[in-house]
Design a protein around this motif. Structure first.
Motif, short mmCIF file in Angstrom:
data_model
loop_
_atom_site.label_atom_id
_atom_site.label_comp_id
_atom_site.label_asym_id
_atom_site.label_seq_id
_atom_site.Cartn_x
_atom_site.Cartn_y
_atom_site.Cartn_z
N UNK A 125 17.47 52.28 81.20
CA UNK A 125 18.82 52.31 81.68
C UNK A 125 20.07 53.17 81.31
N UNK A 126 20.10 54.04 80.36
CA UNK A 126 20.82 54.74 79.99
C UNK A 126 20.86 55.97 80.02
N UNK A 156 13.72 54.83 49.11
CA UNK A 156 14.88 54.58 49.51
C UNK A 156 15.54 56.40 50.35
N UNK A 157 14.63 57.33 50.30
CA UNK A 157 14.60 58.17 50.65
C UNK A 157 13.73 59.58 50.07
N UNK A 158 13.49 60.58 50.47
CA UNK A 158 12.17 61.04 49.70
C UNK A 158 12.50 62.92 50.64
N UNK A 159 12.14 63.85 50.35
CA UNK A 159 11.55 65.24 50.64
C UNK A 159 12.27 66.30 51.93
N UNK A 160 10.78 64.87 52.28
CA UNK A 160 10.80 65.56 53.45
C UNK A 160 10.23 64.41 54.52
N UNK A 161 11.03 64.91 55.91
CA UNK A 161 10.86 62.96 56.93
C UNK A 161 9.42 62.60 56.71
N UNK A 162 9.99 61.11 56.72
CA UNK A 162 9.25 59.93 56.19
C UNK A 162 8.67 59.56 57.22
N UNK A 163 7.04 60.09 57.60
CA UNK A 163 6.40 59.68 58.10
C UNK A 163 5.08 60.67 57.50
N UNK A 164 3.66 60.10 58.28
CA UNK A 164 2.84 60.50 57.53
C UNK A 164 2.84 62.13 59.02
N UNK A 165 3.53 62.90 59.38
CA UNK A 165 2.38 63.98 59.97
C UNK A 165 3.87 64.67 60.45
N UNK A 166 5.49 64.19 60.17
CA UNK A 166 6.40 64.40 59.95
C UNK A 166 6.62 64.71 61.95
N UNK A 167 6.25 63.16 62.61
CA UNK A 167 6.94 63.00 63.14
C UNK A 167 7.96 62.36 63.46
N UNK A 168 8.72 62.26 63.80
CA UNK A 168 10.06 61.84 64.62
C UNK A 168 10.19 61.12 65.81
N UNK A 169 11.42 60.26 66.55
CA UNK A 169 10.50 60.48 67.45
C UNK A 169 13.42 59.44 67.97
N UNK A 170 13.75 60.29 68.49
CA UNK A 170 14.60 59.99 68.75
C UNK A 170 15.54 58.82 69.38
N UNK A 171 15.84 57.54 68.37
CA UNK A 171 16.42 56.60 69.34
C UNK A 171 14.58 55.88 69.81
N UNK A 172 14.12 55.64 68.22
CA UNK A 172 13.11 55.52 68.60
C UNK A 172 13.04 53.87 68.38
N UNK A 173 14.49 53.12 68.58
CA UNK A 173 14.39 51.51 68.10
C UNK A 173 14.45 51.03 69.00
N UNK A 174 14.93 51.78 70.10
CA UNK A 174 14.78 51.45 71.91
C UNK A 174 13.61 51.08 72.79
N UNK A 175 13.37 50.21 73.00
CA UNK A 175 11.96 50.55 74.00
C UNK A 175 12.57 51.16 75.02
N UNK A 176 11.18 51.99 75.95
CA UNK A 176 11.64 52.79 77.00
C UNK A 176 12.47 52.37 78.12
N UNK A 177 12.51 50.92 78.61
CA UNK A 177 13.57 50.71 79.70
C UNK A 177 14.12 50.96 79.38
#
Length: 764
Positions: free
Chosen positions: A128-129, A103-124
Motif C-alpha cells: 500500500x505504501x 537487551x542487546x548483543x554483539x551480532x544480529x539477533x537472529x539465528x542466521x544473521x537474517x533480518x528484514x526491513x520493516x518486517x513488523x508490517x505485512x506484505x499488503x
C-alpha cells in the motif's frame, strides 16, 4: 563493538539488567553460591539455568531444572545450549512470573544473521505504501535476507492491474508459493504462502521464521525396498532445532536407511517428513539447499588443495551472484569453525591430509551453504581417539551456532558428546528415542554393549519396538513422490566452473599427468620400431620390377592408439567420483553440465596426447601425408573413445570393476575391425561396423591417399574389407564414415546419460 552482552531478568513485573563478558558463564537459581545470580522463587531450582557469552552470541542452558524453562512457549531441552535472540521469550516458571530477555548483543539477533526491513508490517501494508516490494540479499531490497542461499535480488512482489503478483527474479534457489516453485510471475491470494530460504511471507501475516519449527518431523515413515525387504519399520520422530543426535544400533538395524530417508537420498515408501514445518516431498527443491550430508566416503577430490576444493564447491553450490569477497569470507568462516584455518592446510592437497582433516574438509564443503541440518554417516569410524575428541567438539559448536546434526555412529564413546540418542534394533525397529542419560535405564542394562547384544536378535528387537510404539498413531499412508524441477542455475555458468575444477583435478596430480604425456611417446616409438617404413618396395611376383606395398598396420595402430587414449583417460572418471557426484546432484548439479565438462577436459587431454603422438610418427615416417587431416581424424576417433570410456565408467560400480573390464572392452576394437584378419561370417561383419578401429582406419587411409597419384591404402582396404563388393568402398564417402562414428557417439552418449542419472540423481 562491545565485549559484553546485556540481559534482563524480570521477577513479578520488576526488571533488573545485568551484563556478562564474552567467555563467561552465569548460573541463575535459588542457591546462594558464589558467582550465581539468585532468584528467590519457589518454582526456581537451586541451579536452574546457565547463561554463557560467546563471540557469536548469548547461550542459555536449562540445567535439569525441576519445573523446566519455557522457550518461546516450548519446554527447553535440558543440557542443550540455545542461542538467545532479542525476539525470544524465556520464562523460568510455568506461571510466567520470572522471565529472561536479551537487551542487546554483539551480532544480529537472529539465528542466521537474517533480518528484514520493516518486517513488523505485512506484505499488503508494504504494498500500500510502495506498490513494489523487493526481496533479496542486497541492501537495496525492502526485505533484506542476509543468507547466501538467497540471491541479491531474489523476488519482487508488486501490484499489477489491481492484483498482487510475485515474480522470481531468476534466483538460484527459487521462490515457492504453496509448496510449488514458480517460474516467472504468479498472482498471490490472501491465503497463499511464499517461501524464500527459511522464511515464509503472506499478504496478511508478518514474516515467519521457519527455524522456530522442529528441524525434522517424521510421521509413520517406512522403507520397503524393491526386493520386498523392509529396511525401516514404521517410525515417527521429532528432532528439535540445534540438537546433536546420534543414530545407533547393531549392524543391519537400518541406521543408514533412516538417515537417507530423512535427508532425501533414499526417500521412504510410506509416511510424511517435514523439514522446519515444510513437507519434504513438495518442497525438496528448496529444502535440499538447507541440508548437508556427508556419507561414509569423503566427498572431496583428493587431487585438489583444500582451498581449491572449497572454492570450486562454492562456485557450483552458491548463487551465481555471490561475490569473490563473500565466497572467501564464507570459506574462512567454515575453516575456522572446524579449526583447520591455517595457510598450511589451505594449500595442502587433500590426499596429503590425515583422516580426521579429510573428514572435516568434507564437512566444510557442506557447511559452505550454511545448512540448518547436517547428516553424518559414521564420521568417526576412521579416526583415532584423540582426533575424535577434537572432531566431535567441533560438531558440538556447530550445533550451538544453529545447526541440527544427526550422526550415525556405533562407538559408545561418541555418546559423551551428543544430546539425544535414537536406538534401532535389527530389521529396522526403533526401540528408543530420547536423552542419552536415560538410555541405559530404558533397557535396564549396565552398558551400551549389552544393548547392542540385546537388539541384535530379531524377536527381541521387535519386542522393544512394540513396547516403544504402543499407543502411538500408526497410519501406514503411502509416500507420494512429487516431480521436482531442476535448479535454475545457468547451464553455461556451471559447465564453466565444473570444467575448471576438473582441469585442476587432472593437472593437480603431477605424476599422473607426466605418465599420461609419456604414453604417446612410448606408443609412437614402439610403432616406429615395428614398422621401419610406411610404404615398402618389394619385388613384383614373377617380375624384376618393384611394387609399393602399404603398411596398413601403421594406420591401424594409429587408430587404436587414439581409442586407447580416449578410453583409458575416461574409464575411471564417473565411477571414481560417484559419491561426490551423487551428493552434488542432490544439491544442484546439472547432468548436462557435468557430462559436458568431462568431455571437454578429456578431449583436451587426448588432443595433447595425439599431437605428441602424431608429431613423432611424422618425423619417423616421412611419407605420411596431411598432418592436419590425419590429426582431425584421430581427434574424431578419440572423441568417440572418450564417450566409450565414460559408458564403461557409468556401467560399473567400482574402479576395480572398470579396470577389469577395460581390456575386454578394447579387444573387440582390434579383433573385429577386420584389419588384422578378413571377416567372413555375417555376425562378425555386422559387429565390425560397431568398432571405432574400422572406421578410424578407413578415414586415415583416405586422408593418406587424398593427394596421392596412386591410392595405395585405399585400394588395400578395398580388397581387405570389401572383397566381394569392391565398389562399396570406392563409392563410400568420408562423410558416410564420419556419420557412422557420430551415430556411435550419440548412442553411447545417451547410454551414459541414462546410467549416470539412474545412479546419482536424487530419488525425488
Amino acid at each position: 563493538m562491545s565485549d559484553s552482552f546485556k540481559f534482563i531478568i524480570t521477577v513479578s513485573g520488576q526488571s533488573q539488567a545485568y551484563r556478562i563478558g564474552v567467555n563467561n558463564t552465569i548460573v541463575i537459581g535459588r542457591s546462594n553460591e558464589e558467582g550465581q545470580l539468585v532468584v528467590n522463587n519457589p518454582s526456581i531450582s537451586r541451579k536452574h539455568l546457565s547463561i554463557t557469552a560467546r563471540e557469536r552470541g548469548l547461550y542459555i542452558e536449562d540445567l535439569g531444572s525441576t519445573n523446566g524453562t519455557l522457550f518461546n512457549g516450548k519446554i527447553l531441552n535440558p543440557r542443550q545450549p540455545q542461542l538467545l535472540t532479542t525476539r525470544d521469550v524465556v520464562y523460568l516458571t510455568q506461571n510466567k512470573s520470572v522471565s529472561l530477555s536479551l537487551a542487546g548483543s554483539k551480532v544480529e539477533a537472529t539465528p542466521s544473521n537474517t533480518h528484514a526491513k520493516d518486517n513488523t508490517k505485512d506484505l499488503r501494508a508494504l504494498l500500500d505504501r510502495k506498490s513494489k516490494v523487493l526481496i533479496g540479499r542486497s541492501s537495496e531490497c525492502d526485505i533484506q535476507l542476509d543468507d547466501l542461499r538467497v540471491s541479491r535480488k531474489h523476488a519482487l512482489v508488486s501490484k499489477v492491474a489491481g492484483k498482487v503478483v510475485v515474480e522470481d527474479l531468476n534466483s538460484s534457489n527459487g521462490v515457492f508459493v504453496n509448496g510449488r516453485r514458480i517460474s516467472g510471475k504468479q498472482e498471490l491470494k490472501d491465503r497463499d504462502t511464499v517461501v524464500i530460504g527459511l522464511y515464509a511471507f503472506s499478504l496478511t501475516g508478518t514474516l515467519r521464521d521457519l527455524q522456530r519449527e522442529n528441524a525434522i518431523s517424521a510421521v509413520n515413515i517406512k522403507k520397503v525396498f524393491e526386493n520386498g525387504y523392509t529396511g525401516l519399520q514404521t517410525t515417527s520422530l521429532d528432532f528439535p532445532y540445534r540438537q546433536f543426535i546420534a543414530l545407533m544400533g547393531p549392524s543391519g538395524c537400518g541406521k543408514s536407511t533412516l538417515l537417507k530417508a530423512l535427508n532425501g537420498d533414499s526417500p521412504p515408501t510410506h509416511g510424511t517428513i517435514k523439514i522446519f514445518g515444510l513437507e519434504m516431498q513438495s518442497h525438496f527443491e528448496m529444502i535440499k539447499h538447507i541440508i548437508g550430508y556427508v556419507p561414509q566416503e569423503n566427498i572431496v577430490h583428493e587431487e585438489l588443495t583444500v582451498k581449491q576444493s572449497l572454492y570450486y564447491s562454492a562456485k557450483i553450490r552458491l548463487p551465481e551472484d555471490s561475490s569473490e569477497d563473500e565466497i572467501e569470507t564464507r570459506i574462512t568462516e567454515v575453516l575456522k569453525s572446524l579449526r583447520i584455518d591455517t595457510d598450511v592446510i589451505r594449500n595442502t592437497k587433500i590426499s596429503s591430509l590425515s583422516g580426521g582433516q579429510k573428514k572435516r574438509v568434507s564437512i566444510a564443503v557442506e557447511l559452505l551453504t550454511k545448512p540448518k541440518i547436517l547428516f553424518l554417516d559414521e564420521p568417526t569410524s576412521p579416526l583415532d581417539p584423540e582426533t575424535i575428541e577434537e572432531f566431535l567438539n567441533c560438531i558440538q559448536e556447530l550445533c550451538q551456532e544453529g545447526t541440527t546434526v544427526i550422526m550415525v555412529t556405533h562407538k559408545p564413546e561418541d555418546l559423551n558428546y551428543v544430546d539425544r540418542v535414537v536406538f534401532m534394533g535389527v530389521n529396522g525397529y526403533l526401540s528408543y528415542d530420547g536423552p542419552k542419560d536415560d538410555l541405559l535405564a530404558h533397557y535396564n542394562k549396565k552398558n551400551l554393549i549389552q544393548i547392542y547384544s540385546l537388539l541384535s536378535e530379531k524377536e527381541k528387537s521387535r519386542k522393544w519396538y512394540d513396547l516403544w510404539t504402543s499407543g502411538k498413531a500408526n497410519t501406514n499412508n503411502e509416500f507420494k513422490k512429487v516431480e521436482i524441477k531442476h535448479s535454475s542455475v545457468s547451464f553455461f555458468y556451471q559447465t564453466y566452473w565444473l570444467t575448471l575444477r576438473y582441469l585442476s583435478i587432472k593437472t593437480g596430480n603431477t605424476k599422473n599427468a607426466l605418465l599420461l604425456l609419456l604414453q604417446p611417446v612410448l606408443i609412437a616409438v614402439l610403432i616406429s620400431l615395428s614398422y621401419p617404413h610406411l610404404i615398402e618396395k618389394i619385388p613384383a611376383l614373377g617380375y624384376d620390377s618393384l611394387i609399393e606395398e602399404p603398411k596398413i598396420g601403421v594406420l591401424f595402430l594409429m587408430a587404436i592408439a587414439a581409442i586407447w587414449f580416449g578410453v583409458s583417460n575416461s574409464a575411471k572418471e564417473i565411477v571414481g567420483e560417484k559419491d561426490i557426484a551423487k551428493r552434488e546432484f542432490m544439491v544442484n548439479l546439472r547432468l548436462g553440465s557435468y557430462l559436458l565438462s568431462k568431455q571437454i577436459v578429456l578431449l583436451l587431454l587426448s588432443a595433447i596426447q595425439l599431437l605428441i603422438f602424431l608429431a613423432i610418427l611424422f618425423l619417423v615416417f616421412t611419407d605420411l601425408n596431411n598432418f592436419s587431416l590425419q590429426y582431425a581424424v584421430l581427434m574424431l576417433v578419440s572423441l568417440c573413445a572418450v564417450q566409450y570410456g565414460l559408458l564403461l565408467s557409468a556401467l560399473t560400480a567400482t574402479v576395480e570393476e572398470v579396470m577389469s573390464l577395460l581390456p575386454i572392452a578394447l579387444m573387440p576394437q582390434i579383433i573385429l575391425s577386420g584389419i588384422l584378419q578378413p571377416l567372413e561370417s555375417e555376425l562378425t561383419i555386422f559387429l565390425s561396423y560397431l568398432t571405432l578401429g574400422r572406421w578410424g582406419t578407413e578415414l586415415l587411409a583416405r586422408a593418406q591417399d587424398i593427394h596421392a597419384s596412386t591410392p595405395l591404402f585405399t585400394d588395400y582396404l578395398n580388397e581387405l574389407l570389401y572383397p566381394d563388393d569392391a565398389e562399396v568402398f570406392e563409392t563410400a564417402s568420408n562423410s558416410a564414415n564420419i556419420m557412422a562414428m557420430i551415430i556411435l557417439f550419440f548412442i553411447m552418449a545417451i547410454g551414459v546419460r541414462i546410467l549416470v542419472k539412474r545412479k546419482t540423481s536424487p530419488k525425488y
